[in-house]
Design an enzyme around this catalytic site. Structure first.
Site, PDB file in Angstrom:
ATOM      1  N   HIS A  12       0.827  -1.113  -0.056  1.00 59.48           N
ATOM      2  CA  HIS A  12       0.016  -0.126  -0.017  1.00 59.48           C
ATOM      3  C   HIS A  12       0.921   1.219   0.150  1.00 59.48           C
ATOM      4  O   HIS A  12       1.724   1.149   0.572  1.00 59.48           O
ATOM      5  CB  HIS A  12      -0.901  -0.065   1.061  1.00 59.48           C
ATOM      6  CG  HIS A  12      -2.118   0.846   1.033  1.00 59.48           C
ATOM      7  ND1 HIS A  12      -2.043   2.342   1.542  1.00 59.48           N
ATOM      8  CD2 HIS A  12      -3.338   0.733   0.730  1.00 59.48           C
ATOM      9  CE1 HIS A  12      -3.077   2.926   1.148  1.00 59.48           C
ATOM     10  NE2 HIS A  12      -3.944   1.970   0.653  1.00 59.48           N
TER      11      HIS A  12
ATOM     12  N   ASP B 185      -7.967  -5.509   0.009  1.00 60.95           N
ATOM     13  CA  ASP B 185      -8.385  -6.404  -0.890  1.00 60.95           C
ATOM     14  C   ASP B 185      -7.978  -7.873  -0.822  1.00 60.95           C
ATOM     15  O   ASP B 185      -8.586  -8.537  -1.623  1.00 60.95           O
ATOM     16  CB  ASP B 185      -7.908  -5.874  -2.507  1.00 60.95           C
ATOM     17  CG  ASP B 185      -8.532  -4.574  -2.657  1.00 60.95           C
ATOM     18  OD1 ASP B 185      -9.850  -4.319  -2.467  1.00 60.95           O
ATOM     19  OD2 ASP B 185      -7.747  -3.670  -2.996  1.00 60.95           O
TER      20      ASP B 185
HETATM   21  N1  CMC Z   1       4.373  -7.518  -5.072  1.00 58.50           N
HETATM   22  C1  CMC Z   1       5.616  -7.484  -4.811  1.00 58.50           C
HETATM   23  N2  CMC Z   1       6.366  -6.258  -5.048  1.00 58.50           N
HETATM   24  C2  CMC Z   1       5.644  -5.261  -4.421  1.00 58.50           C
HETATM   25  C3  CMC Z   1       4.341  -5.237  -4.460  1.00 58.50           C
HETATM   26  C4  CMC Z   1       3.490  -6.449  -4.482  1.00 58.50           C
HETATM   27  N3  CMC Z   1       2.362  -6.508  -4.284  1.00 58.50           N
HETATM   28  N4  CMC Z   1       3.832  -4.100  -3.861  1.00 58.50           N
HETATM   29  C5  CMC Z   1       5.019  -3.266  -3.868  1.00 58.50           C
HETATM   30  N5  CMC Z   1       6.111  -3.987  -4.189  1.00 58.50           N
HETATM   31  C6  CMC Z   1       7.523  -3.634  -4.279  1.00 58.50           C
HETATM   32  C7  CMC Z   1       7.842  -2.670  -5.510  1.00 58.50           C
HETATM   33  O1  CMC Z   1       8.229  -3.895  -6.633  1.00 58.50           O
HETATM   34  C8  CMC Z   1       8.889  -1.943  -4.949  1.00 58.50           C
HETATM   35  O2  CMC Z   1      10.188  -2.305  -4.898  1.00 58.50           O
HETATM   36  P1  CMC Z   1      11.476  -1.704  -5.204  1.00 58.50           P
HETATM   37  O3  CMC Z   1      11.375  -0.720  -3.988  1.00 58.50           O
HETATM   38  O4  CMC Z   1      12.675  -2.913  -5.035  1.00 58.50           O
HETATM   39  O5  CMC Z   1      11.353  -1.119  -6.574  1.00 58.50           O
HETATM   40  C9  CMC Z   1       8.363  -1.517  -3.587  1.00 58.50           C
HETATM   41  O6  CMC Z   1       7.604  -2.761  -3.095  1.00 58.50           O
HETATM   42  C10 CMC Z   1       7.624  -0.349  -3.439  1.00 58.50           C
HETATM   43  O7  CMC Z   1       6.487  -0.416  -4.275  1.00 58.50           O
HETATM   44  P2  CMC Z   1       5.782   0.761  -5.284  1.00 58.50           P
HETATM   45  O8  CMC Z   1       5.195  -0.092  -6.432  1.00 58.50           O
HETATM   46  O9  CMC Z   1       7.011   1.529  -5.552  1.00 58.50           O
HETATM   47  O10 CMC Z   1       4.775   1.327  -4.183  1.00 58.50           O
HETATM   48  P3  CMC Z   1       3.481   2.107  -4.549  1.00 58.50           P
HETATM   49  O11 CMC Z   1       3.347   2.937  -3.320  1.00 58.50           O
HETATM   50  O12 CMC Z   1       3.792   3.042  -5.734  1.00 58.50           O
HETATM   51  O13 CMC Z   1       2.391   1.103  -4.860  1.00 58.50           O
HETATM   52  C11 CMC Z   1       0.638  -0.214  -4.632  1.00 58.50           C
HETATM   53  C12 CMC Z   1       1.434   0.951  -4.037  1.00 58.50           C
HETATM   54  C13 CMC Z   1      -0.518  -0.732  -3.950  1.00 58.50           C
HETATM   55  C14 CMC Z   1       0.140   0.007  -6.136  1.00 58.50           C
HETATM   56  C15 CMC Z   1       1.595  -1.355  -5.016  1.00 58.50           C
HETATM   57  O14 CMC Z   1       1.715  -2.053  -3.625  1.00 58.50           O
HETATM   58  C16 CMC Z   1       0.793  -2.868  -5.445  1.00 58.50           C
HETATM   59  O15 CMC Z   1       0.903  -2.702  -6.690  1.00 58.50           O
HETATM   60  N6  CMC Z   1       0.314  -3.784  -4.970  1.00 58.50           N
HETATM   61  C17 CMC Z   1      -0.618  -4.848  -5.610  1.00 58.50           C
HETATM   62  C18 CMC Z   1      -1.914  -4.263  -6.004  1.00 58.50           C
HETATM   63  C19 CMC Z   1      -2.952  -4.007  -4.818  1.00 58.50           C
HETATM   64  O16 CMC Z   1      -2.937  -4.846  -3.811  1.00 58.50           O
HETATM   65  N7  CMC Z   1      -3.446  -2.801  -4.937  1.00 58.50           N
HETATM   66  C20 CMC Z   1      -4.575  -2.531  -3.845  1.00 58.50           C
HETATM   67  C21 CMC Z   1      -4.129  -1.347  -3.151  1.00 58.50           C
HETATM   68  S1  CMC Z   1      -5.116  -1.241  -1.527  1.00 58.50           S
HETATM   69  C22 CMC Z   1      -6.512  -0.683  -2.138  1.00 58.50           C
HETATM   70  C23 CMC Z   1      -6.818   0.308  -3.016  1.00 58.50           C
HETATM   71  O17 CMC Z   1      -6.301   1.516  -2.933  1.00 58.50           O
HETATM   72  O18 CMC Z   1      -7.830   0.303  -3.854  1.00 58.50           O
END
Ligand code: CMC
Length: 395
Positions: A270, A330
């Site tokens: 998140h 989720d």
């Molecule tokens: N699986 C594997 N690696 C992950 C995941 C994951 N689900 N989420 C984040 N990471 C890693 C990412 O690769 C990055 O690694 P590094 O620092 O080595 O590059 C690090 O963790 C930080 O991730 P980010 O993508 O820069 O973080 P963000 O804040 O931009 O994204 C997120 C947040 C929710 C989009 C992301 O965690 C994600 O894609 N999660 C899976 C989709 C999901 O469950 N979404 C629902 C979010 S909660 C409900 C809502 O808001 O609707």
């Protein structure tokens, strides 16, 4: 960059001030108008939370009865909106139908277009809260080729939604109180979450003084993506794929860690929570209770078991630990929806139904805020320098 900062993804930008929802991602705290989400999930109802988010205080008995009466008066859709549904293909994703129908509401409720009148703003909010269950259920029934059920004013909000979804017109429909209460809790947990992508979209669209139905339709479109509300659908697809593959969970976790593989653990991570999402804790417990009631060996139990094991494998993995990646709201909600008979294609619609109150409360707050102005981010230009136009025959 001159006088503005470069902040892709708005990692460090507060786009507005708000009194609605407080979120502390390090502590795992979520408050609606000051009330902890755990207390609201235990004691409140979704409709009471709607009142709270919109008006800033809990209603007394008389206010609550009034509010319920107002909402039940607005549950029907204009007759011509039914015709609008029929314009879509039967196999349209229910989110596609929902985004179109909500946008089209502005063509039916012209009086809502005076957005500077607080009373009319309240009326638009009431209309949206009331009509979303009807729109959501009709999106589903249309996609299944089933006749539409009509709202029943004698029923409570979530009971009415279950009736709209599942009642067979010629047969009495018995509402399962556990399912109705579980739905109430899930809707409460999804009701608002400060400036997430879809809420920021609603604010940005509304900041140009666009009408609330158009602004909320923009929010629904933004919610649809798998990185946001579409994650609940993606989680179940992932769990089913894991089950089918026969591969150990560590294999999937390794895939999620591999930077050359686009696969991510859906329902994990998140932007703000760097601790366990408090909503996920409540939902996991709720899933436990619901699955306990179902006969052993049902397919949802298997998916839930995989989800719990996957959580354990990930939580003990250095990659996930060092990045503070925990299950989010989720991760477990889909298992509950499936147990209620709500199909996967409807999951994000359920999220939209719940989040509507957050969107419209945030929009209402923005419209009443003297300091708010049109949202207009700047950019870091990385394109060509000034150049001379060359006529086509000389290129
Ligand atoms: N699986 C594997 N690696 C992950 C995941 C994951 N689900 N989420 C984040 N990471 C890693 C990412 O690769 C990055 O690694 P590094 O620092 O080595 O590059 C690090 O963790 C930080 O991730 P980010 O993508 O820069 O973080 P963000 O804040 O931009 O994204 C997120 C947040 C929710 C989009 C992301 O965690 C994600 O894609 N999660 C899976 C989709 C999901 O469950 N979404 C629902 C979010 S909660 C409900 C809502 O808001 O609707």
């Amino acid at each position: 960059l001159g006088y503005f900062t470069y902040d892709p993804g708005f990692m460090a930008t507060a786009s507005c001030s708000s009194q609605i929802t407080y979120l502390d991602g390090d502590e795992g705290t979520l408050l609606y108008r000051g009330y902890p989400i755990e207390q609201l999930a235990e004691h409140s109802t979704f409709l009471e939370v709607c009142y709270l988010l919109l008006n800033g205080k809990l209603p007394n008995m008389i206010e609550m009865v009034d509010f319920e009466n107002i909402i039940t008066r607005h549950t029907l859709l204009h007759d011509q909106v039914q015709g609008f549904f029929r314009g879509f293909r039967r196999d349209a994703h229910p989110m596609a139908t929902m985004v179109g129908v909500v946008g089209a509401l502005s063509a039916f409720y012209h009086d809502d277009l005076n957005i500077h009148d607080p009373e009319q703003r309240q009326r638009s909010a009431h209309r949206l809260i009331a009509k979303m269950p009807t729109i959501a259920a009709w999106s589903y029934r249309y996609s299944m080729g089933l006749p539409f059920n009509y709202p029943q004013n004698r029923l409570k909000y979530t009971e009415d939604f279950l009736h709209l979804m599942f009642a067979v017109p010629t047969e009495p429909y018995e509402i399962d109180p556990l399912m109705a209460r579980a739905l109430d809790i899930i809707l409460i947990l999804h009701a608002d979450h400060e400036q997430n992508a879809s809420t920021s979209t609603v604010r940005l669209a509304g900041s140009s003084e666009a009408n609330p139905f158009a602004a909320v339709a923009a929010g629904i479109a933004s919610l649809w993506g798998p990185a946001h509300g579409g994650a609940n659908e993606a989680v179940i697809n992932m769990l089913r794929e894991i089950e089918k593959s026969g591969q150990p969970l560590s294999w999937w976790v390794d895939r999620a860690k591999d930077k050359n593989d686009r696969f991510r653990l859906m329902g994990f991570g998140h932007r703000v929570y760097k601790n366990y999402d408090p909503r996920a804790k409540i939902i996991r417990e709720l899933a436990n209770q619901i699955l306990d009631r179902l006969p052993p060996g049902n397919p949802n139990q298997k998916l839930f078991d995989i989800a719990r094991e996957l959580e354990q494998v990930a939580l003990h993995d250095d990659y996930f630990k060092s990045r503070n990646l925990y299950p989010n709201v989720d991760f477990y909600s889909g298992v509950i929806f499936l147990s209620m008979g709500i199909p996967v294609s409807m999951f994000t619609v359920m999220f939209a139904l719940a989040r509507t109150i957050g969107w419209i409360s945030q929009w209402n707050e923005m419209m009443g805020d003297e300091e708010s102005r049109i949202g207009r981010p700047r950019q870091l230009y990385t394109g060509a320098e000034k150049r001379i136009y060359v006529p086509m025959d000389q290129r």
